[in-house]
Design an enzyme around this catalytic site. Structure first.
Site, mmCIF file in Angstrom:
data_model
loop_
_atom_site.group_PDB
_atom_site.id
_atom_site.type_symbol
_atom_site.label_atom_id
_atom_site.label_comp_id
_atom_site.label_asym_id
_atom_site.label_seq_id
_atom_site.Cartn_x
_atom_site.Cartn_y
_atom_site.Cartn_z
ATOM 1 N N LYS A 13 -10.917 -3.566 -3.186
ATOM 2 C CA LYS A 13 -11.848 -2.454 -3.374
ATOM 3 C C LYS A 13 -11.169 -1.107 -3.464
ATOM 4 O O LYS A 13 -11.701 -0.181 -4.043
ATOM 5 C CB LYS A 13 -12.936 -2.463 -2.294
ATOM 6 N N LYS A 41 0.818 -1.213 0.000
ATOM 7 C CA LYS A 41 0.000 0.000 0.000
ATOM 8 C C LYS A 41 0.850 1.260 0.000
ATOM 9 O O LYS A 41 0.416 2.301 -0.485
ATOM 10 C CB LYS A 41 -0.974 -0.009 1.184
ATOM 11 N N LYS A 49 -4.590 -9.151 -6.865
ATOM 12 C CA LYS A 49 -5.790 -9.451 -6.103
ATOM 13 C C LYS A 49 -6.915 -8.461 -6.404
ATOM 14 O O LYS A 49 -6.670 -7.276 -6.589
ATOM 15 C CB LYS A 49 -5.389 -9.392 -4.627
HETATM 16 P P1 ATP Z 1 -8.665 -2.677 0.616
HETATM 17 O O1 ATP Z 1 -8.211 -2.529 -0.791
HETATM 18 O O2 ATP Z 1 -9.241 -1.418 1.190
HETATM 19 O O3 ATP Z 1 -7.636 -3.306 1.507
HETATM 20 P P2 ATP Z 1 -10.010 -5.229 0.445
HETATM 21 O O4 ATP Z 1 -10.916 -5.581 -0.686
HETATM 22 O O5 ATP Z 1 -8.678 -5.872 0.533
HETATM 23 O O6 ATP Z 1 -9.918 -3.648 0.498
HETATM 24 P P3 ATP Z 1 -10.421 -5.535 3.296
HETATM 25 O O7 ATP Z 1 -11.403 -4.707 4.029
HETATM 26 O O8 ATP Z 1 -8.975 -5.234 3.404
HETATM 27 O O9 ATP Z 1 -10.852 -5.550 1.753
HETATM 28 O O10 ATP Z 1 -10.631 -7.049 3.688
HETATM 29 C C1 ATP Z 1 -11.885 -7.615 4.062
HETATM 30 C C2 ATP Z 1 -11.794 -9.125 3.986
HETATM 31 O O11 ATP Z 1 -11.861 -9.521 2.612
HETATM 32 C C3 ATP Z 1 -10.499 -9.722 4.534
HETATM 33 O O12 ATP Z 1 -10.828 -10.919 5.209
HETATM 34 C C4 ATP Z 1 -9.686 -9.999 3.303
HETATM 35 O O13 ATP Z 1 -8.772 -11.052 3.522
HETATM 36 C C5 ATP Z 1 -10.773 -10.389 2.318
HETATM 37 N N1 ATP Z 1 -10.396 -10.147 0.922
HETATM 38 C C6 ATP Z 1 -10.135 -8.959 0.361
HETATM 39 N N2 ATP Z 1 -9.850 -9.099 -0.939
HETATM 40 C C7 ATP Z 1 -9.934 -10.432 -1.211
HETATM 41 C C8 ATP Z 1 -9.746 -11.222 -2.387
HETATM 42 N N3 ATP Z 1 -9.402 -10.656 -3.549
HETATM 43 N N4 ATP Z 1 -9.921 -12.565 -2.304
HETATM 44 C C9 ATP Z 1 -10.268 -13.145 -1.132
HETATM 45 N N5 ATP Z 1 -10.443 -12.456 0.015
HETATM 46 C C10 ATP Z 1 -10.297 -11.121 -0.011
HETATM 47 MG MG MG Z 2 -7.281 -5.328 2.151
#
Ligand code: ATP
Ligand code: MG
Length: 328
Positions: free
Chosen positions: A198, A112, A195
């Site tokens: 969001k 990040k 990955k």
């Molecule tokens: P950000 O980009 O803000 O980090 P994010 O999509 O990674 O957003 P988080 O809020 O960090 O979402 O994570 C929420 C949950 O979703 C965590 O348990 C994380 O491991 C899971 N997660 C996030 N992205 C993925 C993905 N691409 N595949 C599987 N699990 C995911």
């Molecule tokens: Mg995340």
């Protein structure tokens, strides 16, 4: 003893299919396994710049999505991280027991911060895993269901628990990360080597996307050379990602999904993946809209914060006492 399960999502952006598969889809079975503490990680959302109105809106959305996914507020606690002050209070203590060296090895921080100027990287982004450890510790969580990207943070929490327990006696519960068998890392549809995330929304399927948009995104997902539908993440990352999504939607193993499509061409396979995602998300989206309209998340969040605070404050007291803070 039944399990204590903790799970959270940051309200940083539009929720993706990755979040759905990692967390939302499993809420019902989580509630069957133990006592669940489910939170909206709004303090964590501040670790990267975010507009206040967007943060507020995302937090409401997330609460509604949890409820639409089947979270039962009577059987679990749904709350905003910022409504339970024990998170910040425990953080102020625990930041002294995690060290610069180990925090700078966290891959999420490296990822990040990689594109940022050093002068723009907040201390909170660096210290993120400290607060996350507190989130887990406060509820004596035994299980933390996560995607692969969060395993390192849970491991760090385990180190912290060991450190504190060795020094002050067994006052904290040891948590364990739990990965889904299928779908621990959903990849971007436009670049299956990164990955789906969001805060970096290229190639995402958003939980709010209209069915027609979902179909279009899946039909135009990057695929690989060759024509066989086979699970081979190294040589066929695009097809493997779609197989993973299909398996997760249908609750079947990757092998079973491969078997179903062994005679199919890419186009037919993609159509089946789109059908599976839409079939799952359409009723979910209808429930979400209803919850946003009737605002039932408001009471759920209030009750949840009360339930969560009662437990969290006990842990906080235990730690304050152990480290020598005078408690009246
Ligand atoms: P950000 O980009 O803000 O980090 P994010 O999509 O990674 O957003 P988080 O809020 O960090 O979402 O994570 C929420 C949950 O979703 C965590 O348990 C994380 O491991 C899971 N997660 C996030 N992205 C993925 C993905 N691409 N595949 C599987 N699990 C995911
Ligand atoms: Mg995340």
């Amino acid at each position: 003893m039944s399990e204590r399960i903790l799970t959270g999502i940051k309200p940083t952006g539009q929720l993706t299919l990755g979040n759905y598969i990692a967390v939302l889809k499993n809420l019902r079975s989580m509630m069957d396994r133990g006592e669940c503490f489910i939170f909206i990680a709004d303090l964590h959302a501040l670790t990267l710049p975010i507009d206040p109105e967007v943060l507020r809106q995302n937090s409401i959305d997330l609460a509604a999505f949890y409820l639409a996914a089947g979270l039962d507020p009577n059987r679990s606690a749904l709350f905003l991280q910022s409504s339970v002050s024990a998170h910040a209070e425990l953080n102020a203590i625990m930041q002294n027991f995690l060290y610069m060296g180990e925090l700078s090895r966290m891959t999420q921080f490296k990822d990040k911060s990689a594109k940022m100027k050093e002068s723009a990287i907040g201390l909170g982004l660096f210290a993120y895993p400290v607060l996350m450890a507190c989130d887990i510790i406060l509820y004596d969580a035994t299980i933390v269901p996560v995607g692969e990207d969060q395993v390192q943070h849970v491991e760090l929490t385990r180190d912290l628990v060991n450190r504190i327990n060795n020094r002050y006696g067994d006052i904290l519960t040891m948590p364990k990360a739990e990965l889904r068998k299928v779908g621990k890392r959903i990849m971007s549809l436009s670049d299956p080597t990164v990955k789906m995330s969001k805060s970096d929304p290229k190639g995402d399927i958003f939980l709010k996307d209209e069915p027609a948009v979902i179909r279009k995104k899946i039909m135009s997902a990057v695929t690989d050379s060759g024509s066989e539908v086979k699970f081979d993440p190294e040589n066929k990352p695009g097809i493997s990602n779609l197989l993973t999504i299909y398996s997760a939607m249908k609750d079947i193993s990757i092998e079973e999904a491969e078997e179903r499509f062994k005679e199919s061409r890419y186009g037919d396979f993609k159509k089946a993946v789109a059908d599976a995602v839409i079939e799952e998300l359409e009723p979910f989206q209808a429930r979400y809209k209803e919850i946003v309209a009737n605002k039932s998340y408001e009471k759920a969040l209030r009750d949840g914060a009360e339930k969560a605070s009662a437990i969290a404050n006990k842990t906080l007291k235990r730690v304050q006492k152990a480290v020598g803070l005078l408690q009246e």
